[in-house]
Enzyme design. Structure first.
Site, mmCIF file in Angstrom:
data_model
loop_
_atom_site.group_PDB
_atom_site.id
_atom_site.type_symbol
_atom_site.label_atom_id
_atom_site.label_comp_id
_atom_site.label_asym_id
_atom_site.label_seq_id
_atom_site.Cartn_x
_atom_site.Cartn_y
_atom_site.Cartn_z
ATOM 1 N N GLU A 93 48.225 37.522 -15.640
ATOM 2 C CA GLU A 93 49.519 36.980 -15.247
ATOM 3 C C GLU A 93 50.579 38.061 -15.044
ATOM 4 O OE1 GLU A 93 50.256 34.079 -18.294
ATOM 5 O OE2 GLU A 93 49.178 32.516 -17.204
ATOM 6 N N GLU A 124 29.356 39.130 -29.024
ATOM 7 C CA GLU A 124 30.361 39.754 -29.886
ATOM 8 C C GLU A 124 29.749 40.608 -30.986
ATOM 9 O OE1 GLU A 124 31.654 36.857 -33.414
ATOM 10 O OE2 GLU A 124 32.104 36.026 -31.433
#
Length: 310
Positions: A93, A124
């Site tokens: 953004e 992960e």
């Protein structure tokens, strides 16, 4: 399955505050829909206070990030699952909002791009993968790496932070549990303690909300320090659609006193560069002079206007 200790010798996951049972929601499966959302809302109300308590650390972080970005450094978020997705969201953004280059603020997630929409939970567990991600970016000492992990013990994130430290990059950690390995490894730990989740262990809830709030502050605060706003107007907005074109026009109108038609024409004449349009509109100089003056004053609009009017 028994709750086994972490292979690296860390305590069992059940010892984490975010993994303990929340007494306020132990009967959530017996609640009405209204009672469920009331319970969730009551827990969410605690998040802003938790973030408030770590504002000094966030302020320290944005000052340090801005200093490095002025030297050409990048802001790199890295996390797994929800944490990684939130970093990617914040990074994605910034270009339309603040006019940053796509590679200035980067979001990395365990498992790669596919993990933004699909769970790749085992990704992960590899610290080597976290290091490899940063190696591919050719990490430098002017960069900042923000490790995001509610638990503070995600191997992918810890591997990335260890490598970042070896390259003398600035390291920041966003964690929702105390005394975690991530807190101990980073230069600036940010630890909003949100407590037990409404659904035990579901850190996409309060922990995710806290992380999102902190990320908002890190990127927005840094961009403000870098002169990406004039007052509270996003004067480096890139008008890539109709809504953003209208926003840019409104910003120019407020800053110059021109009407909509004049502001729109001025933006066209300055290739949609909001800052340039404001300098031209306020001081009646050519776009070329406006650009030269902005560059001479680190592209900070307020400083440029003050210098040219003195």
């Amino acid at each position: 399955m028994s709750d086994l200790p972490h292979p690296d010798g860390m305590p069992a996951i059940s010892a984490l505050a975010t993994e303990t049972s929340n007494p306020a929601t132990t009967d959530i499966d017996r609640m009405s829909p209204l009672e469920i959302v009331q319970a969730l809302n009551a827990e969410d109300a605690k998040v802003a206070r938790a973030v408030e308590l770590v504002l000094p650390a966030i302020a320290q972080a944005i000052e340090a990030i801005a200093k490095r970005m002025r030297q050409g450094g990048r802001l790199i978020y890295i996390g797994a699952g929800t944490s990684g997705r939130l970093g990617i969201l914040d990074a994605s953004e910034c270009p339309p909002t603040f006019g940053t280059a796509p590679d200035q603020i980067v979001g990395l997630i365990a498992g790669g791009p596919i993990a933004t929409a699909n769970a790749v939970e085992d990704a992960e567990d590899s610290p080597v993968a976290g290091q490899a991600e940063l190696e591919q970016l050719r990490l430098s000492s002017t960069d900042t790496v923000v490790g995001i992990a509610a638990s503070g013990r995600t191997p992918y994130v810890l591997g990335a932070i260890e490598y970042a430290r070896s390259q003398h990059a600035l390291t920041i950690g966003i964690v929702c549990n105390q005394a975690s390995p991530l807190e101990q490894q980073v230069d600036i730990p940010i630890i909003p303690l949100v407590g037990p989740e409404a659904i035990t262990g579901s850190t996409r809830l309060k922990s995710g909300t806290a992380q999102k709030m902190v990320l908002n502050m890190l990127s927005t605060g840094t961009m403000v320090l870098l002169g990406k706003t004039y007052g509270n107007a996003m004067v480096d907005v890139i008008a890539t659609n109709y809504k953003l074109e209208q926003r840019a026009s409104s910003i120019v109108q407020r800053a110059t006193g021109l009407d909509r038609e004049q502001a729109t024409a001025l933006l066209r004449a300055t290739n949609g560069e909001t800052k340039t349009a404001i300098v031209v509109g306020r001081l009646h100089v050519s776009p070329e002079v406006a650009r030269e003056q902005l560059a001479a004053h680190d592209h900070i609009l307020r400083t440029t206007l003050e210098a040219m009017q003195s």
